[in-house]
Enzyme design. Structure first.
Site, PDB file in Angstrom:
ATOM      1  N   THR A  90       0.921  10.677  -6.390  1.00  0.00           N
ATOM      2  CA  THR A  90       0.148  11.488  -5.451  1.00  0.00           C
ATOM      3  C   THR A  90       0.406  11.024  -4.023  1.00  0.00           C
ATOM      4  O   THR A  90       0.398  11.826  -3.090  1.00  0.00           O
ATOM      5  CB  THR A  90      -1.356  11.416  -5.760  1.00  0.00           C
ATOM      6  OG1 THR A  90      -1.779  10.045  -5.806  1.00  0.00           O
ATOM      7  CG2 THR A  90      -1.685  12.098  -7.080  1.00  0.00           C
ATOM      8  N   GLY A  91       0.661   9.715  -3.859  1.00  0.00           N
ATOM      9  CA  GLY A  91       0.988   9.199  -2.533  1.00  0.00           C
ATOM     10  C   GLY A  91       2.299   9.749  -2.014  1.00  0.00           C
ATOM     11  O   GLY A  91       2.441  10.050  -0.816  1.00  0.00           O
ATOM     12  N   CYS A 124       3.429   5.447  -6.345  1.00  0.00           N
ATOM     13  CA  CYS A 124       2.221   6.273  -6.401  1.00  0.00           C
ATOM     14  C   CYS A 124       2.665   7.727  -6.269  1.00  0.00           C
ATOM     15  O   CYS A 124       3.134   8.144  -5.204  1.00  0.00           O
ATOM     16  CB  CYS A 124       1.247   5.908  -5.283  1.00  0.00           C
ATOM     17  SG  CYS A 124      -0.228   6.949  -5.223  1.00  0.00           S
ATOM     18  N   GLU A 161      -2.944   0.994  -3.183  1.00  0.00           N
ATOM     19  CA  GLU A 161      -3.792   1.911  -3.934  1.00  0.00           C
ATOM     20  C   GLU A 161      -5.233   1.418  -4.022  1.00  0.00           C
ATOM     21  O   GLU A 161      -5.486   0.238  -4.300  1.00  0.00           O
ATOM     22  CB  GLU A 161      -3.224   2.123  -5.349  1.00  0.00           C
ATOM     23  CG  GLU A 161      -1.912   2.891  -5.356  1.00  0.00           C
ATOM     24  CD  GLU A 161      -1.632   3.539  -6.694  1.00  0.00           C
ATOM     25  OE1 GLU A 161      -2.502   4.301  -7.175  1.00  0.00           O
ATOM     26  OE2 GLU A 161      -0.556   3.284  -7.259  1.00  0.00           O
ATOM     27  N   CYS A 164      -3.509  10.643 -10.804  1.00  0.00           N
ATOM     28  CA  CYS A 164      -2.370   9.737 -10.651  1.00  0.00           C
ATOM     29  C   CYS A 164      -1.117  10.518 -11.006  1.00  0.00           C
ATOM     30  O   CYS A 164      -0.967  10.960 -12.147  1.00  0.00           O
ATOM     31  CB  CYS A 164      -2.530   8.513 -11.548  1.00  0.00           C
ATOM     32  SG  CYS A 164      -1.078   7.429 -11.546  1.00  0.00           S
ATOM     33  N   ASN A 202      -6.306   5.589  -0.498  1.00  0.00           N
ATOM     34  CA  ASN A 202      -4.966   5.088  -0.796  1.00  0.00           C
ATOM     35  C   ASN A 202      -4.157   5.203   0.498  1.00  0.00           C
ATOM     36  O   ASN A 202      -4.205   6.244   1.161  1.00  0.00           O
ATOM     37  CB  ASN A 202      -4.312   5.940  -1.879  1.00  0.00           C
ATOM     38  CG  ASN A 202      -5.142   6.007  -3.142  1.00  0.00           C
ATOM     39  OD1 ASN A 202      -5.215   5.068  -3.904  1.00  0.00           O
ATOM     40  ND2 ASN A 202      -5.794   7.146  -3.361  1.00  0.00           N
ATOM     41  N   HIS A 251      -5.716  10.202   0.591  1.00  0.00           N
ATOM     42  CA  HIS A 251      -4.560   9.455   1.071  1.00  0.00           C
ATOM     43  C   HIS A 251      -4.537   9.413   2.595  1.00  0.00           C
ATOM     44  O   HIS A 251      -4.876  10.383   3.261  1.00  0.00           O
ATOM     45  CB  HIS A 251      -3.258  10.089   0.582  1.00  0.00           C
ATOM     46  CG  HIS A 251      -3.064   9.974  -0.895  1.00  0.00           C
ATOM     47  ND1 HIS A 251      -2.464   8.879  -1.477  1.00  0.00           N
ATOM     48  CD2 HIS A 251      -3.411  10.804  -1.912  1.00  0.00           C
ATOM     49  CE1 HIS A 251      -2.451   9.047  -2.794  1.00  0.00           C
ATOM     50  NE2 HIS A 251      -3.019  10.205  -3.076  1.00  0.00           N
TER      51      HIS A 251
END
Length: 283
Positions: free
Chosen positions: A226-227, A224, A215, A75, A197, A166
């Site tokens: 990492t998003g 998010c 998520e 995260c 995600n 993702h």
């Protein structure tokens, strides 16, 4: 027993943080504790729970769980909060250190003023683009601008792993999408063997994006990390932006840079304390 915790948030992506150096919950009890603590009506409330643990492989370990009690690998907003916690709560006096999560070591670079962490730059490492490693079922080696059919409607997706999977979908106006209906359909689609995600992204210009995220295991969140990283990669791969962008999410904004020389993603953004407390929990 009483479990001490700290509520923190990064761009509105909020978690319950537990100091694993001092608080001890049996491993098999953690999913149940996470579901209880994450509940916004009967518990503390959050997008999940993160335990800050000692580590032999890095300075600290981030042990992360989604709100539904499932374990997650990474995260981006969470790891910035772990970094602020470790420094500002006195677990370390250094402004540069490492945190391992999901078996991957990330490196923190803190901006500190008068002993307080104001911003954190995280070396998120290299994006994973090989479809089988994301993972996503694809006939191609990489899933870039690839068709996916959801409820008889065709979308185009680009799939990236930042240590967690993702799926990035570009939209003319992501604000108008019905994410509570659409998000679960992507998350549980058969092409994603580990679920996914999903980022729905509107490109504002070559340096600015707007993003909403569904998520895995949590639902729509305000941010998010990492998003945002995966989104920046997808934008470059599809020729939509340069390598440094500001990503606007519901809870704020993050700066993401995909460095061409090192192939590493660098994420810069805030982390904030909300409150400390004690939670009654029967182990």
């Amino acid at each position: 027993m009483k479990i001490r915790f700290t509520k923190m948030q990064g761009c509105g992506n909020d978690y319950v943080y537990v100091n694993g150096f001092t608080e001890h919950i049996p491993q098999e009890k953690k999913p149940e504790f996470v579901r209880f603590a994450s509940d916004r009506h009967f518990g503390v409330g959050g997008d999940g729970v993160i335990f800050i643990n000692p580590s032999d492989e890095a300075d600290f370990e981030m042990e992360m769980y989604n709100a539904d009690g499932t374990r997650a690998e990474m995260c981006g907003n969470g790891i910035r909060c772990v970094a602020k916690y470790a420094h500002d709560k006195g677990l370390t006096d250094r402004a540069r250190f490492s945190i391992i999560s999901g078996g991957k070591v990330k490196y923190m670079d803190l901006t500190v003023e008068n002993g307080v962490t104001k911003a954190i730059r995280v070396d998120m490492g290299e994006p994973i683009l090989t479809a089988a490693e994301v993972p996503v079922v694809s006939k191609n080696r990489q899933s870039v601008d690839e068709e996916i059919t959801v409820e008889n409607q065709t979308y185009r997706m680009t799939c990236v792993s930042m240590g967690n999977p993702h799926c990035v979908v570009f939209s003319e106006n992501c604000e108008e999408l019905n994410l509570p209906a659409l998000g679960p359909l992507f998350e549980n689609h058969t092409v994603f063997p580990a679920r996914v995600n999903t980022e729905f992204v509107t490109v504002l210009d070559r340096t600015h994006l707007r993003m909403r995220v569904w998520e895995r295991g949590t639902g729509e969140t305000l941010a998010c990390g990492t998003g945002c990283c995966a989104t920046a990669v997808a934008c470059v791969l599809n020729g939509k932006t340069g390598r440094k962008v500001t990503v606007e999410v519901l809870g704020g904004a993050l700066t993401i840079q995909w460095d061409e020389k090192t192939n590493h993603i660098f994420m810069t953004g805030p982390a904030e304390f909300v409150f400390d407390g004690e939670l009654e929990y029967e182990v």
